[in-house]
Design an enzyme around this catalytic site. Structure first.
Site, PDB file in Angstrom:
ATOM      1  N   VAL A  18     -66.531 -51.941-105.469  1.00  0.00           N
ATOM      2  CA  VAL A  18     -67.163 -51.502-104.229  1.00  0.00           C
ATOM      3  C   VAL A  18     -66.857 -52.464-103.090  1.00  0.00           C
ATOM      4  CG1 VAL A  18     -69.343 -50.906-103.114  1.00  0.00           C
ATOM      5  CG2 VAL A  18     -68.994 -50.357-105.528  1.00  0.00           C
ATOM      6  N   GLY A 189     -64.251 -44.559-118.954  1.00  0.00           N
ATOM      7  CA  GLY A 189     -64.663 -45.478-117.908  1.00  0.00           C
ATOM      8  C   GLY A 189     -66.023 -45.197-117.301  1.00  0.00           C
ATOM      9  N   ASP A 203     -81.365 -49.814-116.294  1.00  0.00           N
ATOM     10  CA  ASP A 203     -80.772 -49.524-114.984  1.00  0.00           C
ATOM     11  C   ASP A 203     -81.601 -48.487-114.232  1.00  0.00           C
ATOM     12  OD1 ASP A 203     -78.174 -49.419-113.146  1.00  0.00           O
ATOM     13  OD2 ASP A 203     -78.724 -47.347-113.606  1.00  0.00           O
ATOM     14  N   LYS A 207     -84.081 -48.557-110.512  1.00  0.00           N
ATOM     15  CA  LYS A 207     -84.019 -47.558-109.449  1.00  0.00           C
ATOM     16  C   LYS A 207     -85.362 -46.850-109.289  1.00  0.00           C
ATOM     17  CE  LYS A 207     -79.103 -47.041-110.360  1.00  0.00           C
ATOM     18  NZ  LYS A 207     -78.047 -46.212-110.994  1.00  0.00           N
TER      19      LYS A 207
END
Length: 435
Positions: A18, A189, A203, A207
């Site tokens: 990113v 991936g 994860d 959030k």
């Protein structure tokens, strides 16, 4: 004659997928960004750990530096994309305390140190923007923070982890087992070499803490988000769900709830759940993300799109960057944090939901009646029962669906069933949402 304005100096911390994309787009499309912002900009540097590392986008070597602190102190806007918590916290605080605005996509940092960082930003009137922290390219932070600020958000259901959604989708569509689906996600991936943070629900929990804080204008500590991952989801459960017109999804659920004593508060939780295939979230395929918001006045709103990827996440980062840069041109205060309502985060046990419990039971007369008694003793009522034919080992599979009840009562029911003489094993437990 109008004096020439000094460029707005932008520092990028991190040149991973990113970070490299953000830096490259700033260089390639500088004139477009300047037209949108109304002022010249300058990429003053990109902080990296290794000057010689291979990157997904080629960057001029003269822009790369290992001196993060000096880069931060010379910038008007700092884009933090290094990940992790400790170093990121140190550099973000340094940037804010120097008066720079910060753009970050670091969900772990915000879930762990959000209140501290927002307080630091507010002290100096700086902005702390983080659209990329949840949902990648999906615009969800600004709608919750700004567009719905005058509404009363009741509930959020979110598919906010692409890896787990891909795995569950492959189990549903192809009949794969968990290990097979995860192996495919890794090969393509979609999953990291170590997918623990994804499949454990950690994860998504980070959030959920961010979304709940925004939606309910209160601080939701990460440790108060109840978490269950997808490692226990079986191919049999997914097949049974499909046959019943349901699909299994890992959901982040944030909602306003009322405890038995009348206390009004909020809850944030992450777990696999059954959704009817007619629900909008049931159609979210592959590694995509979606957030379904239920608001009092606006009604049901759906935000859908790519939850990860270099260009996709960079889009959200650059949107925040343009917003921060415009403030340098037109002036105005920074953005305050999302807290203010100060609602309590209630214990997971007071949440209301439905369970689907799959049991291996002895195939003998009176079993159903005895199990129904165990369930009713905990204040839970049975809505549906499905039984398969007995196997050669003398056991039958029983799928019990409950009516809505408090989580504490439902969990106690499962434990009581686990200890019952008639039950050989509790094969699985899934919550039922979206109905």
């Amino acid at each position: 004659m109008t004096p020439t304005r000094a460029p707005i100096r932008i520092a990028v911390l991190g040149a991973g997928t990113v970070g490299a994309e953000v830096a490259a787009q700033l260089l390639e499309h500088r004139e477009e960004f300047e037209a949108r912002i109304g002022a010249p900009i300058a990429l003053s540097g990109v902080a990296v750990r290794d000057l010689d590392a291979t990157r997904t986008r080629a960057l001029p070597r003269e822009l790369l530096t290992t001196d993060s602190r000096s880069l931060v102190l010379g910038a008007n806007i700092v884009v933090e994309l290094i990940g992790g918590v400790d170093q990121a916290r140190e550099l973000v605080l340094l940037a804010l305390e120097s008066g720079a605005d910060v753009v970050t996509g670091n969900k772990a940092l915000l879930a762990t140190h959000g209140p501290e960082l927002f307080a630091a930003a507010e002290r100096v009137g700086a902005q702390l923007n983080y659209e990329a922290a949840v949902g990648g390219a999906i615009p969800i932070i600004r709608p919750l923070r700004d567009s719905l600020a005058g509404d009363h958000v009741r509930r959020i259901l979110g598919i906010v982890n692409g890896t787990t959604n891909f795995v569950l989708d492959r189990m549903d569509e192809e009949g794969l087992g968990f290990d097979e689906a995860l192996a495919e996600a890794t090969r393509l991936g979609y999953a990291e070499a170590d997918p623990t943070g994804d499949v454990s629900g950690a994860d998504a929990a980070q959030k959920a803490a961010i979304l709940a804080g925004l939606a309910f204008h209160t601080t939701v500590p990460l440790e108060k988000v109840w978490v269950e991952g997808i490692t226990g989801v079986t191919a049999d459960q997914v097949r049974t769900a499909r046959a019943a017109g349901q699909v299994v999804k890992l959901l982040a659920i944030c909602e306003r709830i009322t405890a038995p004593d009348g206390t009004e508060g909020v809850s944030a939780r992450v777990h696999p759940a059954l959704l009817p295939r007619t629900h909008p979230l049931a159609a979210v395929r592959g590694a995509n993300n979606a957030v379904f918001v239920q608001a009092e006045s606006a009604g049901n709103l759906m935000f859908y799109g790519a939850g990860a990827g270099g260009p996709e996440t960079a889009s959200a980062v650059l949107g925040d960057l343009v917003s921060a840069a415009r403030r340098h041109v037109i002036g105005g205060p920074g953005l305050i944090g999302s807290a203010g309502a100060d609602l309590p985060v209630l214990d997971h046990g007071v949440v209301e939901t439905r369970y689907q419990i799959t049991l291996a039971v002895r195939d003998e007369p009176g079993v159903l009646a005895r199990l129904a008694g165990i369930v009713s003793e905990r204040g839970v009522s049975i809505e549906t029962v499905e039984q398969s034919r007995a196997g050669s080992d003398g056991t039958a599979s029983l799928v019990v669906g409950t009516h809505r009840a408090r989580e504490a009562a439902l969990a106690a029911t499962v434990e009581a069933l686990r200890d019952a003489a008639e039950v050989e094993a509790v094969l699985g437990v899934l919550r039922v949402e979206g109905e």
